[in-house]
Write a protein that holds these residues in place. Structure first.
Motif, PDB file in Angstrom:
ATOM      1  N   ALA A 143     -30.607   3.740 -30.282  1.00  0.00           N
ATOM      2  CA  ALA A 143     -29.290   3.307 -30.777  1.00  0.00           C
ATOM      3  C   ALA A 143     -28.454   2.737 -29.637  1.00  0.00           C
ATOM      4  O   ALA A 143     -27.773   1.710 -29.809  1.00  0.00           O
ATOM      5  CB  ALA A 143     -28.567   4.478 -31.429  1.00  0.00           C
ATOM      6  N   ARG A 144     -28.497   3.362 -28.467  1.00  0.00           N
ATOM      7  CA  ARG A 144     -27.735   2.849 -27.320  1.00  0.00           C
ATOM      8  C   ARG A 144     -28.235   1.456 -26.914  1.00  0.00           C
ATOM      9  O   ARG A 144     -27.434   0.561 -26.602  1.00  0.00           O
ATOM     10  CB  ARG A 144     -27.854   3.810 -26.132  1.00  0.00           C
ATOM     11  N   GLU A 145     -29.538   1.278 -26.919  1.00  0.00           N
ATOM     12  CA  GLU A 145     -30.097  -0.028 -26.560  1.00  0.00           C
ATOM     13  C   GLU A 145     -29.682  -1.108 -27.560  1.00  0.00           C
ATOM     14  O   GLU A 145     -29.386  -2.247 -27.173  1.00  0.00           O
ATOM     15  CB  GLU A 145     -31.622   0.079 -26.486  1.00  0.00           C
ATOM     16  N   LEU A 146     -29.656  -0.751 -28.840  1.00  0.00           N
ATOM     17  CA  LEU A 146     -29.230  -1.715 -29.856  1.00  0.00           C
ATOM     18  C   LEU A 146     -27.771  -2.118 -29.657  1.00  0.00           C
ATOM     19  O   LEU A 146     -27.415  -3.297 -29.757  1.00  0.00           O
ATOM     20  CB  LEU A 146     -29.418  -1.119 -31.253  1.00  0.00           C
ATOM     21  N   VAL A 147     -26.915  -1.139 -29.366  1.00  0.00           N
ATOM     22  CA  VAL A 147     -25.492  -1.427 -29.170  1.00  0.00           C
ATOM     23  C   VAL A 147     -25.290  -2.274 -27.915  1.00  0.00           C
ATOM     24  O   VAL A 147     -24.486  -3.223 -27.907  1.00  0.00           O
ATOM     25  CB  VAL A 147     -24.692  -0.115 -29.084  1.00  0.00           C
ATOM     26  N   GLU A 148     -25.998  -1.966 -26.859  1.00  0.00           N
ATOM     27  CA  GLU A 148     -25.866  -2.743 -25.624  1.00  0.00           C
ATOM     28  C   GLU A 148     -26.211  -4.215 -25.840  1.00  0.00           C
ATOM     29  O   GLU A 148     -25.572  -5.100 -25.258  1.00  0.00           O
ATOM     30  CB  GLU A 148     -26.760  -2.139 -24.534  1.00  0.00           C
ATOM     31  N   LYS A 161     -12.248  -3.038 -34.836  1.00  0.00           N
ATOM     32  CA  LYS A 161     -13.203  -3.953 -35.461  1.00  0.00           C
ATOM     33  C   LYS A 161     -14.547  -3.895 -34.750  1.00  0.00           C
ATOM     34  O   LYS A 161     -15.602  -3.966 -35.395  1.00  0.00           O
ATOM     35  CB  LYS A 161     -12.657  -5.379 -35.444  1.00  0.00           C
ATOM     36  N   ARG A 162     -14.514  -3.768 -33.443  1.00  0.00           N
ATOM     37  CA  ARG A 162     -15.768  -3.659 -32.693  1.00  0.00           C
ATOM     38  C   ARG A 162     -16.519  -2.386 -33.099  1.00  0.00           C
ATOM     39  O   ARG A 162     -17.738  -2.399 -33.284  1.00  0.00           O
ATOM     40  CB  ARG A 162     -15.489  -3.645 -31.194  1.00  0.00           C
ATOM     41  N   ILE A 163     -15.756  -1.299 -33.215  1.00  0.00           N
ATOM     42  CA  ILE A 163     -16.391  -0.037 -33.605  1.00  0.00           C
ATOM     43  C   ILE A 163     -17.017  -0.158 -34.987  1.00  0.00           C
ATOM     44  O   ILE A 163     -18.173   0.245 -35.193  1.00  0.00           O
ATOM     45  CB  ILE A 163     -15.362   1.114 -33.563  1.00  0.00           C
ATOM     46  N   ARG A 164     -16.273  -0.721 -35.939  1.00  0.00           N
ATOM     47  CA  ARG A 164     -16.807  -0.846 -37.306  1.00  0.00           C
ATOM     48  C   ARG A 164     -18.033  -1.741 -37.338  1.00  0.00           C
ATOM     49  O   ARG A 164     -19.017  -1.440 -38.027  1.00  0.00           O
ATOM     50  CB  ARG A 164     -15.721  -1.387 -38.245  1.00  0.00           C
ATOM     51  N   GLY A 178     -22.349  10.014 -37.623  1.00  0.00           N
ATOM     52  CA  GLY A 178     -21.848  10.693 -36.427  1.00  0.00           C
ATOM     53  C   GLY A 178     -22.482  10.158 -35.157  1.00  0.00           C
ATOM     54  O   GLY A 178     -21.796   9.902 -34.158  1.00  0.00           O
ATOM     55  N   MET A 179     -23.792   9.984 -35.166  1.00  0.00           N
ATOM     56  CA  MET A 179     -24.490   9.458 -33.999  1.00  0.00           C
ATOM     57  C   MET A 179     -24.044   8.030 -33.710  1.00  0.00           C
ATOM     58  O   MET A 179     -23.813   7.654 -32.545  1.00  0.00           O
ATOM     59  CB  MET A 179     -26.006   9.496 -34.199  1.00  0.00           C
ATOM     60  N   ALA A 180     -23.914   7.217 -34.762  1.00  0.00           N
ATOM     61  CA  ALA A 180     -23.537   5.812 -34.583  1.00  0.00           C
ATOM     62  C   ALA A 180     -22.170   5.694 -33.914  1.00  0.00           C
ATOM     63  O   ALA A 180     -21.995   4.938 -32.949  1.00  0.00           O
ATOM     64  CB  ALA A 180     -23.542   5.095 -35.930  1.00  0.00           C
ATOM     65  N   LEU A 181     -21.195   6.450 -34.410  1.00  0.00           N
ATOM     66  CA  LEU A 181     -19.848   6.379 -33.832  1.00  0.00           C
ATOM     67  C   LEU A 181     -19.839   6.890 -32.398  1.00  0.00           C
ATOM     68  O   LEU A 181     -19.150   6.324 -31.525  1.00  0.00           O
ATOM     69  CB  LEU A 181     -18.878   7.188 -34.696  1.00  0.00           C
ATOM     70  N   ARG A 182     -20.577   7.947 -32.141  1.00  0.00           N
ATOM     71  CA  ARG A 182     -20.611   8.499 -30.778  1.00  0.00           C
ATOM     72  C   ARG A 182     -21.200   7.487 -29.791  1.00  0.00           C
ATOM     73  O   ARG A 182     -20.650   7.267 -28.709  1.00  0.00           O
ATOM     74  CB  ARG A 182     -21.439   9.790 -30.777  1.00  0.00           C
ATOM     75  N   VAL A 183     -22.284   6.852 -30.181  1.00  0.00           N
ATOM     76  CA  VAL A 183     -22.943   5.886 -29.301  1.00  0.00           C
ATOM     77  C   VAL A 183     -22.045   4.680 -29.055  1.00  0.00           C
ATOM     78  O   VAL A 183     -21.919   4.192 -27.919  1.00  0.00           O
ATOM     79  CB  VAL A 183     -24.291   5.448 -29.916  1.00  0.00           C
ATOM     80  N   ARG A 185     -18.685   4.421 -29.292  1.00  0.00           N
ATOM     81  CA  ARG A 185     -17.506   4.752 -28.484  1.00  0.00           C
ATOM     82  C   ARG A 185     -17.864   4.935 -27.011  1.00  0.00           C
ATOM     83  O   ARG A 185     -17.124   4.508 -26.115  1.00  0.00           O
ATOM     84  CB  ARG A 185     -16.837   6.004 -29.049  1.00  0.00           C
ATOM     85  N   ARG A 186     -19.010   5.567 -26.757  1.00  0.00           N
ATOM     86  CA  ARG A 186     -19.436   5.731 -25.361  1.00  0.00           C
ATOM     87  C   ARG A 186     -19.725   4.380 -24.718  1.00  0.00           C
ATOM     88  O   ARG A 186     -19.397   4.150 -23.546  1.00  0.00           O
ATOM     89  CB  ARG A 186     -20.669   6.628 -25.296  1.00  0.00           C
ATOM     90  N   ALA A 187     -20.324   3.481 -25.483  1.00  0.00           N
ATOM     91  CA  ALA A 187     -20.635   2.154 -24.947  1.00  0.00           C
ATOM     92  C   ALA A 187     -19.343   1.403 -24.611  1.00  0.00           C
ATOM     93  O   ALA A 187     -19.248   0.735 -23.572  1.00  0.00           O
ATOM     94  CB  ALA A 187     -21.467   1.366 -25.945  1.00  0.00           C
ATOM     95  N   LEU A 188     -18.340   1.519 -25.467  1.00  0.00           N
ATOM     96  CA  LEU A 188     -17.074   0.840 -25.216  1.00  0.00           C
ATOM     97  C   LEU A 188     -16.338   1.462 -24.029  1.00  0.00           C
ATOM     98  O   LEU A 188     -15.717   0.750 -23.218  1.00  0.00           O
ATOM     99  CB  LEU A 188     -16.194   0.901 -26.468  1.00  0.00           C
ATOM    100  N   GLU A 189     -16.412   2.774 -23.912  1.00  0.00           N
ATOM    101  CA  GLU A 189     -15.784   3.443 -22.770  1.00  0.00           C
ATOM    102  C   GLU A 189     -16.458   3.023 -21.469  1.00  0.00           C
ATOM    103  O   GLU A 189     -15.783   2.766 -20.458  1.00  0.00           O
ATOM    104  CB  GLU A 189     -15.869   4.960 -22.947  1.00  0.00           C
ATOM    105  N   GLN A 190     -17.766   2.953 -21.484  1.00  0.00           N
ATOM    106  CA  GLN A 190     -18.493   2.538 -20.296  1.00  0.00           C
ATOM    107  C   GLN A 190     -18.176   1.094 -19.945  1.00  0.00           C
ATOM    108  O   GLN A 190     -18.002   0.746 -18.773  1.00  0.00           O
ATOM    109  CB  GLN A 190     -19.999   2.706 -20.507  1.00  0.00           C
ATOM    110  N   GLU A 191     -18.069   0.253 -20.963  1.00  0.00           N
ATOM    111  CA  GLU A 191     -17.718  -1.139 -20.731  1.00  0.00           C
ATOM    112  C   GLU A 191     -16.337  -1.236 -20.087  1.00  0.00           C
ATOM    113  O   GLU A 191     -16.112  -2.022 -19.151  1.00  0.00           O
ATOM    114  CB  GLU A 191     -17.735  -1.910 -22.051  1.00  0.00           C
ATOM    115  N   GLY A 192     -15.376  -0.428 -20.613  1.00  0.00           N
ATOM    116  CA  GLY A 192     -14.030  -0.429 -20.044  1.00  0.00           C
ATOM    117  C   GLY A 192     -14.007   0.039 -18.611  1.00  0.00           C
ATOM    118  O   GLY A 192     -13.298  -0.519 -17.763  1.00  0.00           O
TER     119      GLY A 192
END
Length: 206
Positions: A143-148, A161-164, A178-183, A185-192
């Motif tokens: 899931a993390r790889e897909l989001v990246e 909108k990005r989260i949705r 739950g897993m999707a939202l967690r992954v 949000r972490r990706a966006l935090e890391q990006e920030g």
């Protein structure tokens, strides 16, 4: 008298020629013989072999194909059982290979994979056994790889909108909410965090 003999002889020759042509017509022109029609068992075996040559199939898929071609059910079951005995049909192996291929190639999660296998007629027990090769950690890593891979395409949108959008992409692939939202949000935090480091050139105090 001679004329009669000539006429008779000519008629005899014509008769012989005519009878020869008739016999050739009766033989089919070249003495060819039509092949006897296939029995339902032979038809069922031919259909199954043709389908299995292209790619592995489940027993249900083959049974549906035989039914569409008018093969009696008792004949189908007999042929399919025989093919299972010799290993030409193996739903357990099919399910295991399907899970590995679709998870690696499409990033599908267990829920989506289970649904696909059920539609192909794989028994619930075999589905569960095949899914055991995927654990939660492996699912989350995928899931993390897909989001990246999709993160850059959402830049410029509002955070919600990005989260949705990103969570919706994971949901369509069968990941739990739950897993999707967690992954995501972490990706966006890391990006920030990475963006802040770049703005400050990575030095403390900037």
């Amino acid at each position: 008298m001679r004329e009669q003999e000539r006429d008779g002889g000519s008629g005899g020759r014509e008769g012989r020629r005519g009878s020869g042509r008739a016999s050739r017509r009766e033989d089919g022109g070249e003495g060819r013989q039509e092949l006897p029609p296939q029995s339902p068992e032979e038809q069922a075996r031919a259909i199954c072999l043709r389908l299995l040559t292209g790619m592995p199939r489940t027993r249900r898929q083959l049974a549906d194909a035989l039914e569409k071609r008018g093969i009696p059910e008792e004949v189908s079951q007999e042929v399919l059982s025989r093919y299972e005995e010799v290993g030409l049909i193996d739903d357990a192996a099919f399910a295991g290979a399907w899970v590995e291929s679709r998870h690696r190639g499409r990033g599908l999660a267990r829920r989506a994979l289970a649904q696909e296998l059920r539609t192909k007629g794989v028994h619930a027990t075999l589905v569960q056994e095949a899914l055991e090769q995927l654990d939660s950690d492996q699912e989350e890593q995928t899931a993390r790889e897909l989001v990246e891979r999709k993160l850059r395409a959402t830049r410029g949108l509002e955070r919600d909108k990005r989260i949705r959008r990103l969570a919706g992409m994971l949901a369509r692939k069968g990941y739990p909410e739950g897993m999707a939202l967690r992954v995501v949000r972490r990706a966006l935090e890391q990006e920030g965090a990475e963006g802040a480091d770049e703005d400050g050139l990575g030095y403390p105090g900037f």
